[in-house]
Design a protein around this motif. Sequence first.
Motif, PDB file in Angstrom:
ATOM      1  N   MET A   8     -12.590 -12.998   6.063  1.00 21.37           N
ATOM      2  CA  MET A   8     -12.659 -14.104   5.112  1.00 21.37           C
ATOM      3  C   MET A   8     -14.034 -14.112   4.451  1.00 21.37           C
ATOM      4  O   MET A   8     -15.054 -13.996   5.126  1.00 21.37           O
ATOM      5  N   GLY A   9     -14.007 -14.264   3.139  1.00 26.98           N
ATOM      6  CA  GLY A   9     -15.257 -14.374   2.405  1.00 26.98           C
ATOM      7  C   GLY A   9     -15.804 -15.790   2.474  1.00 26.98           C
ATOM      8  O   GLY A   9     -15.110 -16.739   2.862  1.00 26.98           O
ATOM      9  N   CYS A  10     -17.046 -15.963   2.095  1.00 26.83           N
ATOM     10  CA  CYS A  10     -17.690 -17.282   2.195  1.00 26.83           C
ATOM     11  C   CYS A  10     -17.024 -18.306   1.271  1.00 26.83           C
ATOM     12  O   CYS A  10     -16.894 -19.478   1.636  1.00 26.83           O
ATOM     13  N   GLU A  11     -16.573 -17.912   0.095  1.00 29.15           N
ATOM     14  CA  GLU A  11     -15.905 -18.866  -0.796  1.00 29.15           C
ATOM     15  C   GLU A  11     -14.555 -19.295  -0.231  1.00 29.15           C
ATOM     16  O   GLU A  11     -14.160 -20.460  -0.353  1.00 29.15           O
ATOM     17  N   ASP A  12     -13.828 -18.344   0.402  1.00 27.29           N
ATOM     18  CA  ASP A  12     -12.555 -18.696   1.039  1.00 27.29           C
ATOM     19  C   ASP A  12     -12.783 -19.698   2.171  1.00 27.29           C
ATOM     20  O   ASP A  12     -12.028 -20.662   2.320  1.00 27.29           O
ATOM     21  N   ALA A  13     -13.820 -19.488   2.958  1.00 27.91           N
ATOM     22  CA  ALA A  13     -14.138 -20.412   4.053  1.00 27.91           C
ATOM     23  C   ALA A  13     -14.487 -21.794   3.504  1.00 27.91           C
ATOM     24  O   ALA A  13     -14.079 -22.815   4.065  1.00 27.91           O
ATOM     25  N   TYR A  14     -15.213 -21.828   2.406  1.00 24.87           N
ATOM     26  CA  TYR A  14     -15.559 -23.106   1.777  1.00 24.87           C
ATOM     27  C   TYR A  14     -14.307 -23.858   1.331  1.00 24.87           C
ATOM     28  O   TYR A  14     -14.168 -25.063   1.563  1.00 24.87           O
ATOM     29  N   VAL A  15     -13.374 -23.152   0.677  1.00 24.97           N
ATOM     30  CA  VAL A  15     -12.154 -23.782   0.183  1.00 24.97           C
ATOM     31  C   VAL A  15     -11.303 -24.297   1.350  1.00 24.97           C
ATOM     32  O   VAL A  15     -10.763 -25.407   1.295  1.00 24.97           O
ATOM     33  N   VAL A  16     -11.188 -23.513   2.414  1.00 25.91           N
ATOM     34  CA  VAL A  16     -10.434 -23.957   3.593  1.00 25.91           C
ATOM     35  C   VAL A  16     -11.082 -25.205   4.177  1.00 25.91           C
ATOM     36  O   VAL A  16     -10.405 -26.200   4.475  1.00 25.91           O
ATOM     37  N   ASN A  17     -12.383 -25.187   4.335  1.00 27.79           N
ATOM     38  CA  ASN A  17     -13.096 -26.336   4.899  1.00 27.79           C
ATOM     39  C   ASN A  17     -12.940 -27.571   4.024  1.00 27.79           C
ATOM     40  O   ASN A  17     -12.720 -28.680   4.519  1.00 27.79           O
ATOM     41  N   ARG A  18     -13.015 -27.397   2.714  1.00 26.80           N
ATOM     42  CA  ARG A  18     -12.839 -28.520   1.792  1.00 26.80           C
ATOM     43  C   ARG A  18     -11.427 -29.096   1.901  1.00 26.80           C
ATOM     44  O   ARG A  18     -11.237 -30.306   1.906  1.00 26.80           O
ATOM     45  N   GLY A  19     -10.428 -28.237   2.013  1.00 25.51           N
ATOM     46  CA  GLY A  19      -9.042 -28.686   2.109  1.00 25.51           C
ATOM     47  C   GLY A  19      -8.730 -29.402   3.406  1.00 25.51           C
ATOM     48  O   GLY A  19      -7.859 -30.274   3.449  1.00 25.51           O
ATOM     49  N   LEU A  20      -9.413 -29.058   4.469  1.00 29.16           N
ATOM     50  CA  LEU A  20      -9.162 -29.697   5.766  1.00 29.16           C
ATOM     51  C   LEU A  20      -9.479 -31.192   5.757  1.00 29.16           C
ATOM     52  O   LEU A  20      -8.892 -31.960   6.511  1.00 29.16           O
ATOM     53  N   ARG A  21     -10.393 -31.610   4.883  1.00 25.84           N
ATOM     54  CA  ARG A  21     -10.783 -33.018   4.843  1.00 25.84           C
ATOM     55  C   ARG A  21      -9.650 -33.939   4.423  1.00 25.84           C
ATOM     56  O   ARG A  21      -9.631 -35.113   4.790  1.00 25.84           O
ATOM     57  N   THR A  22      -8.716 -33.440   3.632  1.00 26.74           N
ATOM     58  CA  THR A  22      -7.600 -34.274   3.165  1.00 26.74           C
ATOM     59  C   THR A  22      -6.252 -33.811   3.720  1.00 26.74           C
ATOM     60  O   THR A  22      -5.210 -34.294   3.291  1.00 26.74           O
ATOM     61  N   LEU A  23      -6.268 -32.913   4.683  1.00 30.61           N
ATOM     62  CA  LEU A  23      -5.025 -32.345   5.196  1.00 30.61           C
ATOM     63  C   LEU A  23      -4.081 -33.403   5.761  1.00 30.61           C
ATOM     64  O   LEU A  23      -2.889 -33.397   5.462  1.00 30.61           O
ATOM     65  N   ASP A  24      -4.586 -34.336   6.554  1.00 23.79           N
ATOM     66  CA  ASP A  24      -3.710 -35.346   7.167  1.00 23.79           C
ATOM     67  C   ASP A  24      -3.035 -36.224   6.123  1.00 23.79           C
ATOM     68  O   ASP A  24      -1.848 -36.527   6.208  1.00 23.79           O
ATOM     69  N   VAL A  25      -3.768 -36.599   5.082  1.00 18.79           N
ATOM     70  CA  VAL A  25      -3.212 -37.440   4.018  1.00 18.79           C
ATOM     71  C   VAL A  25      -2.136 -36.670   3.255  1.00 18.79           C
ATOM     72  O   VAL A  25      -1.062 -37.200   2.958  1.00 18.79           O
ATOM     73  N   ARG A  26      -2.410 -35.406   2.963  1.00 14.20           N
ATOM     74  CA  ARG A  26      -1.445 -34.593   2.224  1.00 14.20           C
ATOM     75  C   ARG A  26      -0.183 -34.350   3.043  1.00 14.20           C
ATOM     76  O   ARG A  26       0.928 -34.426   2.518  1.00 14.20           O
ATOM     77  N   LEU A  27      -0.338 -34.079   4.336  1.00 11.25           N
ATOM     78  CA  LEU A  27       0.842 -33.834   5.173  1.00 11.25           C
ATOM     79  C   LEU A  27       1.704 -35.088   5.298  1.00 11.25           C
ATOM     80  O   LEU A  27       2.938 -35.000   5.312  1.00 11.25           O
ATOM     81  N   ASP A  28       1.077 -36.255   5.393  1.00 14.94           N
ATOM     82  CA  ASP A  28       1.852 -37.508   5.404  1.00 14.94           C
ATOM     83  C   ASP A  28       2.664 -37.645   4.121  1.00 14.94           C
ATOM     84  O   ASP A  28       3.828 -38.049   4.148  1.00 14.94           O
ATOM     85  N   ARG A  29       2.068 -37.302   2.997  1.00 18.07           N
ATOM     86  CA  ARG A  29       2.761 -37.410   1.714  1.00 18.07           C
ATOM     87  C   ARG A  29       3.881 -36.380   1.587  1.00 18.07           C
ATOM     88  O   ARG A  29       4.958 -36.685   1.097  1.00 18.07           O
TER      89      ARG A  29
END
Length: 167
Positions: A8-29
């Motif tokens: 994984m490249g550093c930008e991919d890791a950044y995007v994954v980390n950013r997405g994890l912050r809203t994962l629970d809200v998105r999965l509920d929706r």
Amino acid sequence: EKMKGLRMGCEDAYVVNRGLRTLDVRLDRHQSNAMKVASFLSKHKKIKLLYPFKKGSLNYSLWKKYYKGASGLMGLRIKSSKKNVIKFVNSLKLFGYGYSWGGFESLALHQEIKEQGDRFYLKLSKDEHLVRLHIGLEDPDDLIADIKQALRHLKWVLRNFFNQEQQ
């Protein structure tokens, strides 16, 4: 020795980390949207819904035993010609086409029998087809309206099949 494989490249890791912050809200929706769409589809007599989160569906008791929530992924078992099922999928306007089940957008895909591998529990006949839907974050009423307009491509063949079955 040189390392082999993907990393994984550093930008991919950044995007994954950013997405994890809203994962629970998105999965509920995803779950609540999928339940609304599943409720609509389960009332449609010409489609067999494969979504274990929906009470009364196949494998609901197993789902209830092992899970607490659900995703937006479901299957539609449709008895029709391949041509009509593909027209149904292609006429969906709000659904993209593809396998990326983890994204925010709704997706639809006609799955070939050979792609299902050794999943014998499906036991699809030659005139049955599986459509996989991923219900995303769009308004579920809009998704239902889109599915309704696409169903017109299945009506004639399905009406004919179900009329023969009742005779």
